[in-house]
Design a protein around this motif. Structure first.
Motif, short mmCIF file in Angstrom:
data_model
loop_
_atom_site.label_atom_id
_atom_site.label_comp_id
_atom_site.label_asym_id
_atom_site.label_seq_id
_atom_site.Cartn_x
_atom_site.Cartn_y
_atom_site.Cartn_z
N PRO A 238 47.89 -34.96 -6.35
CA PRO A 238 47.29 -35.98 -6.97
C PRO A 238 47.34 -36.45 -7.94
O PRO A 238 47.40 -37.82 -8.19
CB PRO A 238 46.36 -36.22 -5.99
N ILE A 239 47.63 -36.04 -8.84
CA ILE A 239 47.85 -36.53 -10.93
C ILE A 239 48.22 -37.45 -10.55
O ILE A 239 48.70 -38.29 -11.06
CB ILE A 239 47.31 -35.36 -11.08
N ALA A 240 50.24 -36.59 -9.68
CA ALA A 240 51.30 -37.10 -10.40
C ALA A 240 51.26 -38.42 -9.15
O ALA A 240 51.85 -39.49 -10.19
CB ALA A 240 52.36 -36.53 -9.41
N ILE A 241 50.49 -38.68 -8.47
CA ILE A 241 50.65 -39.57 -7.75
C ILE A 241 49.70 -40.99 -8.24
O ILE A 241 49.86 -42.10 -8.89
CB ILE A 241 49.72 -39.86 -5.95
N ILE A 242 48.47 -39.99 -9.06
CA ILE A 242 47.89 -41.36 -9.67
C ILE A 242 48.62 -42.12 -11.09
O ILE A 242 48.71 -42.55 -11.28
CB ILE A 242 46.77 -40.58 -10.42
N CYS A 243 49.55 -41.18 -11.93
CA CYS A 243 50.13 -41.81 -12.59
C CYS A 243 51.39 -42.91 -12.84
O CYS A 243 51.15 -43.45 -12.92
CB CYS A 243 51.12 -39.99 -13.08
N SER A 268 39.12 -41.29 -13.38
CA SER A 268 39.08 -41.09 -12.17
C SER A 268 39.43 -39.81 -12.36
O SER A 268 38.84 -38.81 -11.46
CB SER A 268 39.67 -41.97 -10.58
N THR A 269 40.40 -39.32 -13.40
CA THR A 269 41.24 -37.98 -12.52
C THR A 269 40.26 -36.86 -13.07
O THR A 269 40.31 -35.50 -12.78
CB THR A 269 42.28 -37.34 -13.24
N PHE A 270 39.19 -36.99 -14.01
CA PHE A 270 38.26 -35.87 -14.33
C PHE A 270 37.25 -35.52 -13.11
O PHE A 270 35.72 -34.86 -12.95
CB PHE A 270 36.99 -36.48 -15.32
N SER A 271 37.24 -36.20 -11.94
CA SER A 271 36.99 -35.92 -10.75
C SER A 271 37.47 -35.10 -10.19
O SER A 271 37.14 -34.55 -8.71
CB SER A 271 36.11 -36.87 -9.64
N THR A 272 38.43 -34.66 -10.46
CA THR A 272 39.34 -33.48 -9.22
C THR A 272 39.19 -32.22 -10.50
O THR A 272 39.33 -32.18 -11.42
CB THR A 272 40.79 -33.95 -9.73
N LYS A 273 39.71 -31.32 -9.40
CA LYS A 273 39.16 -29.96 -9.70
C LYS A 273 40.55 -29.37 -11.18
O LYS A 273 40.85 -28.57 -11.56
CB LYS A 273 39.58 -28.93 -8.70
N ASP A 274 41.69 -30.01 -10.43
CA ASP A 274 43.33 -29.97 -11.51
C ASP A 274 43.05 -30.55 -12.82
O ASP A 274 43.12 -29.67 -13.84
CB ASP A 274 43.79 -30.86 -10.48
N GLN A 275 42.48 -31.26 -12.96
CA GLN A 275 41.69 -31.58 -14.56
C GLN A 275 40.92 -30.60 -14.99
O GLN A 275 41.68 -30.02 -16.31
CB GLN A 275 40.43 -32.84 -14.60
N TRP A 290 47.66 -25.44 -10.43
CA TRP A 290 46.80 -26.75 -9.54
C TRP A 290 46.19 -26.27 -7.92
O TRP A 290 47.24 -25.68 -7.27
CB TRP A 290 48.10 -28.17 -9.18
N GLN A 291 45.37 -27.01 -8.22
CA GLN A 291 45.54 -26.73 -6.47
C GLN A 291 45.23 -28.29 -5.56
O GLN A 291 44.91 -28.38 -4.41
CB GLN A 291 43.58 -26.53 -6.52
N ASP A 292 45.71 -28.74 -6.25
CA ASP A 292 45.91 -30.58 -5.62
C ASP A 292 44.77 -30.95 -5.29
O ASP A 292 44.66 -31.75 -3.45
CB ASP A 292 47.20 -30.39 -4.42
#
Ligand code: HXC
Length: 293
Positions: A238-243, A268-275, A290-292
């Motif tokens: 998901p972070i790669a997709i956002i990027c 928005s990335t700060f709402s993710t587990k991966d951040q 990463w948990q995606d």
């Protein structure tokens, strides 16, 4: 799924490799091929076992390492059956894609192409596929072939690749965004020159002009693209997709709009587990898992 015009290989690393597979027609983009390609890309986009995608052209230079055994077996059998007598072989040029299928387009009139909204389907690659796509340009990327490469996110070129928008020689103009994406990639004067003269440029020239990321020896182009895809596959999807979404926005907006868009996505990335995972792994000097999510 089985395909008429494509080959698909999914690797355990999360990289899917798609080959355009009409080598006798230099992988020309007939409508059937484009339809299969768009459908497959959309399927892979939803497939959680796929993390990044490589797109290349089928042809003599493609070596599927896992199938090398069968290749040598086939060569041996052929040798036994026919001996070493050299046959005159039809020249098979290597191509990523020599563009839209000219023979298919030739009989069409305005109403035909208008009604079928010819090539609109290709927009789905640039606008609907969210996972990163790396083009391994293994030969000619002309017309629609160059445009297809430009809808991908990263272009890696073989030193034998040639790029161009030769549509003007056919009495038409680029139709999958060539006049737009090429101009944004290499600037107006160079894009004008390519589109108006129909001249082809070498991979080296394409690299100097910023159309491609890098040029590698011909036989290494696919592996190089796979290496990049594997590197990306190790990140959070998901972070790669956002990027990717943020970089692509730079084509569609003013600088200020783009920076604001990026800021919101960054937040928005700060709402993710991966951040959380990425930053705590850094602090603890561990590798992030990463948990995606
Ligand atoms: C259909 C094509 C084709 C194409 C090649 N072939 N390009 N068929 N559509 N775009 C076929 C040839 O007819 C030939 O088939 C076989 O592939 C091998 O091609 P050759 O010409 O014999 O190979 P070579 O001499 O090595 O020359 C390679 C080439 C040349 C320089 C790439 O094929 C070429 O100029 N192709 C057309 C490139 C082009 O104009 N592209 C733009 C298309 S229009 P046979 O049956 O004879 O063996 C376009 C824009 C439309 O893309 C709007 C948006 C997409």
């Amino acid at each position: 799924p089985s395909f008429e015009y494509l080959l698909l290989e999914k690797r355990p690393s999360g990289v899917a490799i798609i080959q355009l597979n009409r080598p006798k027609a230099l992988n020309a983009l007939c409508l059937g091929l484009l339809e299969e390609l768009v459908n497959l890309l959309q399927t892979l986009d939803k497939d959680s076992s796929v993390r990044s995608i490589v797109l290349t052209g089928a042809g003599k230079g493609y070596k599927n390492v896992e199938n090398l055994f069968f290749f040598f077996l086939a060569v041996r059998i052929k040798f036994c059956l026919f001996g070493s007598k050299k046959k005159k072989k039809k020249k098979e040029s290597k191509a990523f894609s020599a563009g839209a299928d000219i023979k298919e387009m030739e009989p069409k009139n305005y109403m035909d192409v208008y009604k079928e909204d010819m090539f609109t389907i290709a927009d789905k690659i640039a606008y609907n596929v969210r996972k990163p796509i790396i083009a391994a340009v293994n030969g000619f990327a002309l017309g629609g072939g160059c445009e297809l490469a430009m809808t991908c996110d990263i272009i890696i070129a073989s030193d034998k690749a040639k790029f161009g928008q030769p549509e003007i020689n056919l009495g038409t103009i680029p139709g999958i965004g060539g006049t737009q994406r090429l101009t944004r990639a290499i600037g107006k004067s160079r894009a004008m020159e390519l589109c108006l003269t129909g001249d082809l440029i070498t991979a080296q020239q394409a690299s100097e002009w910023g159309l491609v990321s890098r040029v590698v020896p011909h036989e290494k182009v696919l592996q190089e693209a796979i290496d990049v895809a594997e590197k990306i596959a190790k990140k959070s999807v998901p972070i790669a997709i956002i990027c990717k979404e943020a970089v692509n926005r730079s084509f569609e907006s003013s600088l200020k709009e783009g920076v604001l868009f990026e800021r919101r996505l960054f937040h928005s990335t700060f709402s993710t587990k991966d951040q959380k995972e990425g930053m705590s792994a850094f602090s603890q000097k561990k590798e992030a898992k990463w948990q995606d999510a």
